[in-house]
Each structure stands twice: as C-alpha cells, then as structure tokens.
Design an enzyme around this catalytic site. Structure first.
Site, PDB file in Angstrom:
ATOM      1  N   GLY A  22       0.770  -1.129   0.001  1.00 31.85           N
ATOM      2  CA  GLY A  22      -0.095   0.091  -0.122  1.00 31.85           C
ATOM      3  C   GLY A  22       0.783   1.202  -0.003  1.00 31.85           C
ATOM      4  N   HIS A  23       1.942   0.952  -0.595  1.00 29.15           N
ATOM      5  CA  HIS A  23       2.965   2.458  -0.687  1.00 29.15           C
ATOM      6  C   HIS A  23       2.549   3.595  -1.337  1.00 29.15           C
ATOM      7  CE1 HIS A  23       3.888   0.831  -4.586  1.00 29.15           C
ATOM      8  NE2 HIS A  23       4.630   1.841  -4.952  1.00 29.15           N
ATOM      9  N   MET A  26      -1.781   7.233   1.660  1.00 29.92           N
ATOM     10  CA  MET A  26      -1.263   8.151   2.664  1.00 29.92           C
ATOM     11  C   MET A  26      -0.335   7.517   3.602  1.00 29.92           C
ATOM     12  SD  MET A  26      -3.281  11.079   4.815  1.00 29.92           S
ATOM     13  CE  MET A  26      -4.143  10.235   6.015  1.00 29.92           C
ATOM     14  N   LEU A 116      -2.045  -2.922  10.001  1.00 25.65           N
ATOM     15  CA  LEU A 116      -2.602  -1.747  10.494  1.00 25.65           C
ATOM     16  C   LEU A 116      -4.135  -1.681  10.367  1.00 25.65           C
ATOM     17  CD1 LEU A 116       0.357  -0.765   9.460  1.00 25.65           C
ATOM     18  CD2 LEU A 116      -0.694   1.482   8.900  1.00 25.65           C
ATOM     19  N   SER A 118      -7.644   0.431  12.634  1.00 27.66           N
ATOM     20  CA  SER A 118      -8.204   1.871  12.457  1.00 27.66           C
ATOM     21  C   SER A 118      -8.973   1.409  14.226  1.00 27.66           C
ATOM     22  CB  SER A 118      -9.170   1.805  11.627  1.00 27.66           C
ATOM     23  OG  SER A 118     -10.111   2.933  11.939  1.00 27.66           O
ATOM     24  N   SER A 119      -8.987   2.919  14.583  1.00 29.94           N
ATOM     25  CA  SER A 119     -10.039   3.167  15.861  1.00 29.94           C
ATOM     26  C   SER A 119     -11.226   2.557  15.864  1.00 29.94           C
ATOM     27  CB  SER A 119      -9.541   4.504  16.429  1.00 29.94           C
ATOM     28  OG  SER A 119     -10.152   5.355  15.521  1.00 29.94           O
ATOM     29  N   CYS A 120     -11.711   2.406  14.640  1.00 28.11           N
ATOM     30  CA  CYS A 120     -13.330   2.185  14.472  1.00 28.11           C
ATOM     31  C   CYS A 120     -13.474   0.565  15.079  1.00 28.11           C
ATOM     32  CB  CYS A 120     -13.913   2.235  13.347  1.00 28.11           C
ATOM     33  SG  CYS A 120     -13.294   1.440  11.905  1.00 28.11           S
ATOM     34  N   TYR A 147     -16.138  -2.071   7.864  1.00 27.10           N
ATOM     35  CA  TYR A 147     -14.633  -2.018   7.801  1.00 27.10           C
ATOM     36  C   TYR A 147     -14.155  -2.526   9.169  1.00 27.10           C
ATOM     37  CZ  TYR A 147     -10.397   0.708   7.740  1.00 27.10           C
ATOM     38  OH  TYR A 147      -9.081   1.287   7.710  1.00 27.10           O
ATOM     39  N   LYS A 151     -11.199  -5.168   9.832  1.00 24.31           N
ATOM     40  CA  LYS A 151      -9.949  -4.918  10.678  1.00 24.31           C
ATOM     41  C   LYS A 151      -9.786  -5.838  11.873  1.00 24.31           C
ATOM     42  CE  LYS A 151      -7.906  -1.946   7.717  1.00 24.31           C
ATOM     43  NZ  LYS A 151      -6.796  -2.463   7.403  1.00 24.31           N
ATOM     44  N   HIS A 190     -12.224  11.608   4.521  1.00 24.19           N
ATOM     45  CA  HIS A 190     -12.533  11.567   6.169  1.00 24.19           C
ATOM     46  C   HIS A 190     -12.520  13.316   6.043  1.00 24.19           C
ATOM     47  CE1 HIS A 190     -10.271   7.680   6.085  1.00 24.19           C
ATOM     48  NE2 HIS A 190     -11.163   7.834   6.945  1.00 24.19           N
ATOM     49  N   ARG A 220     -13.362  13.715  17.796  1.00 26.95           N
ATOM     50  CA  ARG A 220     -12.303  12.729  17.166  1.00 26.95           C
ATOM     51  C   ARG A 220     -10.839  13.234  17.609  1.00 26.95           C
ATOM     52  NH1 ARG A 220     -16.268  10.675  16.221  1.00 26.95           N
ATOM     53  NH2 ARG A 220     -17.230   9.935  14.368  1.00 26.95           N
TER      54      ARG A 220
HETATM   55  O1  GFB Z   1     -13.501  11.534   9.286  1.00 28.07           O
HETATM   56  P1  GFB Z   1     -14.857  11.018   9.027  1.00 28.07           P
HETATM   57  O2  GFB Z   1     -15.700  10.921   7.745  1.00 28.07           O
HETATM   58  O3  GFB Z   1     -14.800   9.586   9.824  1.00 28.07           O
HETATM   59  O4  GFB Z   1     -15.957  11.628   9.922  1.00 28.07           O
HETATM   60  P2  GFB Z   1     -15.381   8.874  11.164  1.00 28.07           P
HETATM   61  C1  GFB Z   1     -15.820  12.292  11.204  1.00 28.07           C
HETATM   62  C2  GFB Z   1     -16.765  13.415  11.657  1.00 28.07           C
HETATM   63  O5  GFB Z   1     -16.858  14.467  10.861  1.00 28.07           O
HETATM   64  C3  GFB Z   1     -18.389  12.771  11.409  1.00 28.07           C
HETATM   65  C4  GFB Z   1     -18.073  14.760  10.631  1.00 28.07           C
HETATM   66  O6  GFB Z   1     -19.107  13.256  12.646  1.00 28.07           O
HETATM   67  C5  GFB Z   1     -18.708  13.387  10.131  1.00 28.07           C
HETATM   68  O7  GFB Z   1     -20.087  13.776  10.391  1.00 28.07           O
HETATM   69  N1  GFB Z   1     -18.088  15.761   9.223  1.00 28.07           N
HETATM   70  C6  GFB Z   1     -18.224  17.008   9.274  1.00 28.07           C
HETATM   71  C7  GFB Z   1     -17.342  15.355   8.191  1.00 28.07           C
HETATM   72  N2  GFB Z   1     -18.041  17.428   8.062  1.00 28.07           N
HETATM   73  C8  GFB Z   1     -17.791  16.363   7.198  1.00 28.07           C
HETATM   74  C9  GFB Z   1     -17.264  16.317   5.938  1.00 28.07           C
HETATM   75  O8  GFB Z   1     -17.481  17.318   5.119  1.00 28.07           O
HETATM   76  N3  GFB Z   1     -17.016  15.109   5.414  1.00 28.07           N
HETATM   77  C10 GFB Z   1     -16.713  14.137   6.319  1.00 28.07           C
HETATM   78  N4  GFB Z   1     -16.267  12.967   5.871  1.00 28.07           N
HETATM   79  N5  GFB Z   1     -16.974  14.185   7.667  1.00 28.07           N
HETATM   80  C11 GFB Z   1     -14.401   6.713   9.798  1.00 28.07           C
HETATM   81  C12 GFB Z   1     -14.818   5.378   9.506  1.00 28.07           C
HETATM   82  O9  GFB Z   1     -15.181   7.326  10.745  1.00 28.07           O
HETATM   83  O10 GFB Z   1     -13.001   7.120  10.436  1.00 28.07           O
HETATM   84  C13 GFB Z   1     -13.678   4.750   9.083  1.00 28.07           C
HETATM   85  O11 GFB Z   1     -15.868   5.371   8.750  1.00 28.07           O
HETATM   86  C14 GFB Z   1     -12.327   4.878   9.733  1.00 28.07           C
HETATM   87  O12 GFB Z   1     -14.175   3.494   9.048  1.00 28.07           O
HETATM   88  C15 GFB Z   1     -12.123   6.286   9.603  1.00 28.07           C
HETATM   89  O13 GFB Z   1     -12.279   4.176  10.929  1.00 28.07           O
HETATM   90  C16 GFB Z   1     -10.888   6.627  10.595  1.00 28.07           C
HETATM   91  O14 GFB Z   1     -14.362   9.131  12.382  1.00 28.07           O
HETATM   92  O15 GFB Z   1     -16.629   9.161  11.692  1.00 28.07           O
END
Ligand code: GFB
Length: 321
Positions: A22-23, A26, A116, A118-120, A147, A151, A190, A220
């Site tokens: 996976g090089h 990110m 690797l 994830s915290s989920c 996911y 993991k 994300h 987060r």
């Molecule tokens: O980073 P994120 O998509 O992942 O969202 P998770 C984190 C929080 O940010 C959520 C809010 O509460 C989203 O609703 N958020 C606000 C947004 N605005 C936005 C936006 O414009 N885009 C996105 N994406 N979020 C993921 C997991 O969860 O985290 C994966 O689905 C993985 O499996 C990853 O573990 C690290 O932290 O919620």
C-alpha cells in the site's frame, strides 16, 4: 533471527528488506518516507504489478521478493459516508487484502509483520480513553462496522499465526489520520481533507457559508501521518505481543472546534453551518496511548501545525484530485 514471539524481542532494521504493502496510499507513502532514514531496503509493488487481493499472486510475489519485514498499509479506506454507502466493498476488499498478505508473509518466512487497522474497531460506546482491552466488548458503530469487522479479522489472523506458527506478527491501530497524500474528494474523504477543501473553495469563491456534516458535537482524535509512520517504525522494532497496540496523539476535539481551526488555518471568515441530515458516527473515540508511551514514543506534530502543512500540500499538489 530467533523466533521468540512473546515479550520484548527487538527487530533490527539495519540491512533488512522491508515490504510496504500500500505504498501509494497516505500511510504507505509516509512509511516509505520514514524508512529512507533507516539503513534498510524498501520494496513495493504498484497495483498494476500486483493485485494485493489476489491470494495466489501475492503468495508468488512474496516468494520471489522474500522480504524480512512487512507493513500491511494497504486497505480500502474512506470517510463516514463512503463506509456507510459501500459496505460490501469495505468488508470484502479489506478481508481479501489482509488475508493474502498475511498468509503470504507466513509462507515466505517473514520475520516481522505489522498489520494496520483503525480506531473504529472498538465498540461505539467504549469507555474513554479506549484501552486495547475494550476490543469485542460491545456493539460497533453501524456506519463503519463492515470496515471494523474486516480489521478485527486482520488482528485475529495475526494472533492466530502467532499462536499456531510462532510468527512475530503484530497489529497497530491508528486513530483518525491526516496529512499529505490524503484523499480530498468530498464524497469519499475523511473530515480533515473535506474541511480543508470546503474552506479553501469557499475562501476563493467568497462564499458566505460552509456546510459541515452532522451536529458538530462528535469528538475525534487526529494524528499526522508522519507521526503515525514514526510510531509504526518504533512498533516494528520494539513491539512483539499478541494484543494490538493503539497509535494516537492523546488529544481529541469536537468536529465544530476542528472546523473553526481549519477555517483559521485556511483564512476563511464566513459562517459554519451544520447539516443534520448527514451522520455523526461514533460520539467519541479517544484512544489510550499508554502502551505506545511505554515504548518511549511521543507525537511531534501539533494539530495546528499539521493542518497548516497539509493545507499547503493541498494548495500545491492536492487540488487536482
Ligand atoms: O472523518 P470521518 O468521515 O470519519 O467523519 P469517522 C468524522 C466526523 O466528521 C463525523 C463529521 O461526525 C462527520 O459527520 N464531518 C463534518 C464530516 N463534516 C464532514 C465532511 O465534510 N466530510 C466528512 N467525511 N465528515 C471513519 C470510519 O469514521 O473513520 C472509518 O468510517 C475509519 O471506518 C475512519 O475508521 C478513521 O471518524 O466518523
């Protein structure tokens, strides 16, 4: 190298051949950058050269290349909406990749493997900060359980190879990561890359408001990917145990506070509006960093500095995605 898998066995990187699966992702790219500071040889294969979900091809490649160590940084990843929209892809692709690479590493007698996750992987309502022992003590967050299950299976596969075959395979669970090379596509990214893009485009377009998903109340924890790569190298060297190990920064904040910080870094002065039709996901997932601290590791990049450098990277290189 001796095969004493429990306890404090050290892996000496000097002169070793290290495969970063996976090089181009990110985390994998950050690992390659970090490993250039070591006296080791880094090997990798592009997706065209090797389909990591193809068990037979991975087995053959690993027999030919014979790495001493492997980082399993290859995965299908995405933000909350992508996870929720493509559950079959997130479950199947991740199962196939990790099973192929871990099994092949066993057959090729790889000395050390770091998988690797994830915290989920932790229960939605795990006590905070989340200790490694919270795994499988409660129900998962529904937006990313597919996911997470994949993991968790990877962690279990490493443990199973340790138990049955004495392999020194360990698992590291990073918190939410960000940094150069992130995915800035608004539908699949994300939160940090999404906010960087949204605030940047609103600044350029002089838009009066930026919409963020959900209520803004979830908390987060974030870690810059270069800090993560540094921690993963420390884990490769120093960590040898059945139980996985958390990789975090030790601090968390609300999505609302994050949005205000990104707006400041980008230089956007308009309003921030919430979209409650989008999911919040887990209310909080701050991980305990006690095990990593015991290895003597500490993060170096503050969130504000990391956001500023990631924003610069986005302006220079990331906007074309
Ligand atoms: O980073 P994120 O998509 O992942 O969202 P998770 C984190 C929080 O940010 C959520 C809010 O509460 C989203 O609703 N958020 C606000 C947004 N605005 C936005 C936006 O414009 N885009 C996105 N994406 N979020 C993921 C997991 O969860 O985290 C994966 O689905 C993985 O499996 C990853 O573990 C690290 O932290 O919620």
């Amino acid at each position: 190298m001796a095969n004493d898998v429990q306890g404090s066995r050290r892996f000496d990187l000097a002169g070793q051949r290290v495969f970063v699966a996976g090089h181009r992702g990110m985390v994998g790219a950050a690992l390659v950058r970090r490993l250039t500071a070591e006296r080791c040889e880094v090997v990798a294969a592009t997706r065209k050269e090797l389909d990591l979900a193809d068990r037979r091809a991975v087995g053959q490649w690993m027999q030919e290349v014979r790495p001493d160590a492997v980082f399993v940084a290859a995965a299908k990843v995405g933000g909350i909406l992508a996870n929720d929209t493509y559950p079959a892809d997130f479950l199947l692709q991740n199962l196939l990749i990790e099973a192929s690479v871990i099994e092949a590493a066993y057959h090729a007698q790889v000395d050390k493997l770091v998988f690797l996750g994830s915290s989920c992987i932790y229960p939605k309502h795990a006590p905070q900060p989340i200790a490694e022992s919270a795994l499988l003590t409660g129900s998962l967050e529904p937006t990313n359980e597919w996911y997470a299950i994949a993991k968790i299976a990877g962690i279990k596969l490493c443990q199973a190879y340790r138990r049955q075959h004495g392999c020194d395979f360990v698992s590291a669970m990073p918190t939410n990561l960000y940094g150069p090379g992130d995915n800035f596509d608004l539908a699949s990214s994300h939160v940090i890359p999404a906010l960087i893009r949204k605030f940047h485009e609103a600044k350029i377009g002089r838009s009066p408001e930026v919409v963020i998903w959900g209520s803004g109340t979830p908390r987060r924890e974030f870690l810059h990917v270069d800090d993560c790569a540094d921690a993963l190298v420390a884990i490769l060297r120093e960590y040898s145990d059945d139980e996985h190990i958390n990789v975090g920064s030790g601090d968390d904040l609300t999505i609302q506070d994050l949005a205000e910080l990104v707006a400041k870094v980008v230089g956007y002065e308009g309003r921030i509006v919430n979209d409650p039709s989008k999911p919040d996901g887990t209310p909080r997932k701050l991980m305990s960093g006690d095990k990593l601290k015991a290895l003597g590791w500490r993060p170096r990049i503050t969130l504000e500095d990391g956001l500023a450098s990631t924003y610069r990277w986005f302006v220079e290189k990331g906007q074309m995605q």
